[in-house]
Design an enzyme around this catalytic site. Structure first.
Site, short mmCIF file in Angstrom:
data_model
loop_
_atom_site.label_atom_id
_atom_site.label_comp_id
_atom_site.label_asym_id
_atom_site.label_seq_id
_atom_site.Cartn_x
_atom_site.Cartn_y
_atom_site.Cartn_z
CD GLU A 92 -2.45 42.04 -26.88
OE1 GLU A 92 -2.78 43.38 -26.55
OE2 GLU A 92 -2.46 41.76 -28.25
CD GLU A 96 -5.42 40.17 -30.28
OE1 GLU A 96 -5.40 41.31 -30.60
OE2 GLU A 96 -6.01 39.80 -29.08
#
Length: 811
Positions: free
Chosen positions: A417, A493
């Site tokens: 991220e 995720e």
């Protein structure tokens, strides 16, 4: 006394080794005999400074986990005092007979920016607190004399989104070898050709020559089966100039190889012996496995040419009450609990893991998604004056070279991220390219990825730089998949469902983000942040999109920090002060101390369909709701069930596999049960056949305690652990689900209480204590063995409750 015993042991071990001739390496773990002092200390690196008044500690050591909590502090990093500097010191007992040997210190992790001094001089330093590193101390020690090791750790310039820990939180080893020896992490084993009846094992061995002269070196290899039989051997010779390093390669063939697999994690052992002028001077052991891996863009992940759906979880590096301090048993227990739920893969989130974690995954048959970094900033020890190129080279080198022989590793990740990388700001693609290229340099045999979260930035095609689409939450992979359908997709995720073990609220939330001022999250498993989803959604998407290789749930265990939705910002918006912010997460399938939440059984029902199981929620103690509605959920591998309250049927429910509402596919729900005390019973069926039943009773008043150790015999090595569950029971032995009693603990014998906890994210009671409060009927005590065999006797007592005792043997 501990320090003298440790030094004596080191001397005896060295003496024994050297009587055999200087031919084999010795590795001594430096766990005891450390002196510790927090804060700035002038001349702490020098030999002569007096450290008698310093605290005596053992390593692994996390200086911040003992607190105290900073009540108005930052919940995102656990409200613990981790930002500071500190010193560690100890003596190194190096005998005179070690003259001529090479000596290294190998650190598995120091948080953060460690500087290593030997006899007052700076011997080496590192930056990235999660990564392993080594320091050559040969020229700094005096064999036969007094030697002092001092390590400075400084977390003040480090940044984190969760609790990072502080200090020497992983093991430290002293390695002694002959001048000619295999380099640290110096073997590289690959299997380029794997056939049904044979496998070619290619071995690359990096050998150092620190001798004064050119050396005639022969490297001899033996491959042993798991039973110890030699299945292949070979040798290769080469001259290596003084002061130089050389790589020797050879290929050995193993016939009828046994493959490493998640269902059969078979390991071979490579024994590498280095011979100098006809004399064996070093021996090095490498475990490896034979397997094939590949990704198919339309069909997911293949292990040994068999499609394997990745049923993974993300795990942070802390261990709850133990903090960041790495004890192998704590990690092993986490993996055991995850495997019992059906997990077959682990993602370390998001930083270089302890080496023991990968060894356990090899041994236990767990695939490993190996990630090096979170962001490319101070969260990775990359500061404004850091040279990115050299940082990337040395850190990726250690990360990959240390881990590349593990058969469990199927994918490398260079980050998570990272906004500027995904958007190509601040030379983002150039930095991504640098990281990926270094991974491929040190291991071209596995694919590389980047975990992403910004859907729209896929249009910039950052995926051109790596091999597998990895995306977090909300089907954000869809644009990247559309633009590049020739790459596989992993949900790196998934879910981020939120819940508090044992806590339930009414009515059921109509929206996943309907959080209340209770500062807890209902365990009906219907809540998630705006950016995520509940577990059932990811199940459904994978059913409907079979090209997805699998998921990694956020997270397997609760962890310290990131207390979404009750972080500092959100509680202020609710009208609370910072003191209301929690200190640990709500994301876990299992709570902070390892007690399963209801969601554990939802995952197990889906991931292990062959294992008959039934789980009812909530508990059935609602005296304030007599005559009111209390929804009842059942998680089961069956496809339908009938619910009874005090013998009266509440109807039969069936899963709806074609429903557009994901929860209808995977749960059985009775949303209109009118509460009355007594007994709930559910009878579950699969394909029309009864698979079992379960009952849940209204508990009476708590009258006694029960202690249940996960192991009653542990090793007397000063590192082993036994986790002891405390429960409050009524007179009939039912769990009292509302008990919040304070428990007093006493321990006699050959060990200590390493930590206590109860899974409450809002608790600011110390983790190191002889008291613990029950949280919805349960709590956990972590016992640590001493160095002497014997036993530990733990007693738990509370006002108006019958005490309980547990005995743990140490051997």
């Amino acid at each position: 006394m501990i320090q003298r015993k440790s030094s004596l042991f080191l001397l005896l071990l060295w003496a024994f080794t050297l009587t055999l001739g200087a031919q084999h390496r010795t590795t001594v773990t430096l766990s005891d005999g450390w002196k510790f002092k927090k804060g700035e200390t002038k001349d702490a690196h020098t030999v002569g400074i007096k450290d008698d008044g310093w605290q005596t500690v053992s390593v692994p050591h996390d200086w911040a986990i003992s607190g105290p909590f900073i009540l108005d502090g930052n919940g995102s990093t656990g409200k613990l005092p981790w930002q500071d500097q500190a010193w560690y010191r100890r003596e190194l007992a190096i005998p005179a007979t070690a003259v001529g040997q090479r000596m290294y210190l190998v650190f598995d992790g120091v948080m953060a920016f460690p500087k290593v001094y030997v006899n007052g001089k700076l011997a080496g330093e590192w930056d990235y607190g999660y990564n392993s590193f080594s320091v050559d101390i040969t020229d700094f020690v005096t064999p036969g004399g007094k030697n002092v090791l001092a390590v400075h750790a400084d977390t003040r310039n480090f940044d984190s989104r969760w609790y990072p820990g502080a200090g020497i939180y992983r093991k430290v080893e002293l390695l002694t070898v002959a001048p000619v020896h295999v380099d640290i992490w110096g073997t590289y084993v690959t299997t380029p050709i794997v056939k049904p009846h044979y496998v070619d094992v290619r071995v690359s061995t990096k050998v150092n020559n620190f001798a004064a002269e050119r050396a005639n070196v022969t490297v001899m290899h033996e491959i042993l089966s798991d039973g110890g039989q030699v299945v292949a051997k070979g040798s290769f010779g080469k001259w290596i100039n003084a002061g130089q390093q050389s790589t020797l390669e050879s290929t050995l063939t193993v016939t009828d190889p046994v493959r490493w697999d998640v269902d059969h994690p078979y390991l071979y052992r490579l024994v590498t012996r280095v011979q100098q002028d006809g004399e064996i001077v070093d021996e090095y052991i490498t475990n490896f496995g034979v397997r094939t891996i590949r990704f198919d863009p339309d069909h997911g992940f293949y292990l040994n040419d068999r499609r394997v759906q990745l049923r993974g979880v993300n795990l942070h590096h802390d261990h709850g009450p133990l903090g960041a301090a790495f004890y192998p048993r704590a990690m092993e227990r986490q993996l055991e609990i995850m495997k019992s739920m059906g997990v077959n893969a682990i993602r370390n989130s998001h930083n270089t893991a302890a080496p023991e974690l990968l060894e356990m995954c090899d041994r236990m048959g767990l695939l490993f998604f190996n990630e090096a970094f979170d962001k490319y900033d101070a969260k990775a020890a990359i500061l404004e004056d850091t040279d990115f190129e050299t940082f990337a080279q040395r850190n990726v080198h250690n990360f990959v070279v240390r881990d590349r022989n593990h058969p469990s590793v199927f994918l490398w990740s260079v980050g998570n991220e990272i906004p500027d990388v995904q958007n190509n700001d601040n030379n983002g693609f150039q930095r991504l390219h640098t990281m990926v290229n270094y991974v491929r340099k040190y291991d071209p045999t596995r694919p590389v990825t980047l975990a992403n979260d910004q859907l729209g930035n896929a249009a910039r095609r950052h995926f051109d730089y790596y091999d597998v689409h990895s995306w977090n939450y909300g089907r954000r992979y869809r644009l990247a998949r559309q633009m590049e359908p020739n790459k596989s997709v992993i949900i790196s995720e998934s879910a981020s469902t939120l819940s508090t073990r044992g806590f339930y609220e009414f009515p059921l939330p109509e929206d996943k983000t309907a959080f209340t001022k209770s500062l807890q999250v209902s365990s009906y498993d219907l809540n998630a942040p705006w950016w995520a989803e509940i577990a059932d959604d990811d199940f459904m998407w994978q059913q409907e999109e079979p090209y997805i290789a699998g998921e990694f749930v956020w997270t397997g265990f609760d962890y310290l920090g990131e207390p979404t939705p009750y972080d500092n910002t959100t509680v202020k918006e609710m009208g609370f002060t910072d003191e209301a912010a929690a200190r640990s997460s709500y994301f876990g399938i299992v709570d902070l101390v390892g007690i399963p939440k209801d969601r554990y059984y939802l995952y197990k029902s889906y991931w292990l369909p062959e294992e008959n199981m039934i789980h009812i929620l909530p508990h059935w103690n609602w005296p304030e709701r007599v005559g009111e509605n209390v929804p009842v959920f059942v998680y089961t591998n069956g496809d339908e069930a009938e619910l009874f309250l005090n013998g009266k049927s509440q109807g039969r429910r069936s899963k709806q596999p074609k429903s557009e509402n994901s929860v209808d596919r995977f749960r059985l729900m009775w949303n209109d049960v009118v509460y009355d005390s007594g007994e709930l019973k559910v009878v579950a069926y699969k394909a029309g056949r009864k698979i079992g039943e379960q009952t849940l009773k209204t508990a009476g008043k708590a009258t006694k305690l029960r202690l249940t150790p996960d192991r009653t015999r542990i090793h007397a090595n000063g590192q082993d652990l036994s986790y002891v569950l405390i429960e409050a029971l009524d007179a009939e032995g039912n769990l009292a689900p509302l008990a919040m009693d304070e428990i007093n603990l006493s321990l006699m014998g050959t060990g200590s209480i390493a930590g206590v906890g109860n899974g409450n994210p809002q608790s600011f009671a110390p983790f190191q204590s002889h008291e613990v409060e029950l949280f919805y009927g349960k709590a956990m005590i972590i016992l640590k063995s001493g160095q002497e065999p014997g036993k530990m006797t733990l007693k738990a007592s509370a006002d108006k409750l019958e005490a309980a005792t547990a005995v743990i043997g140490t051997e």
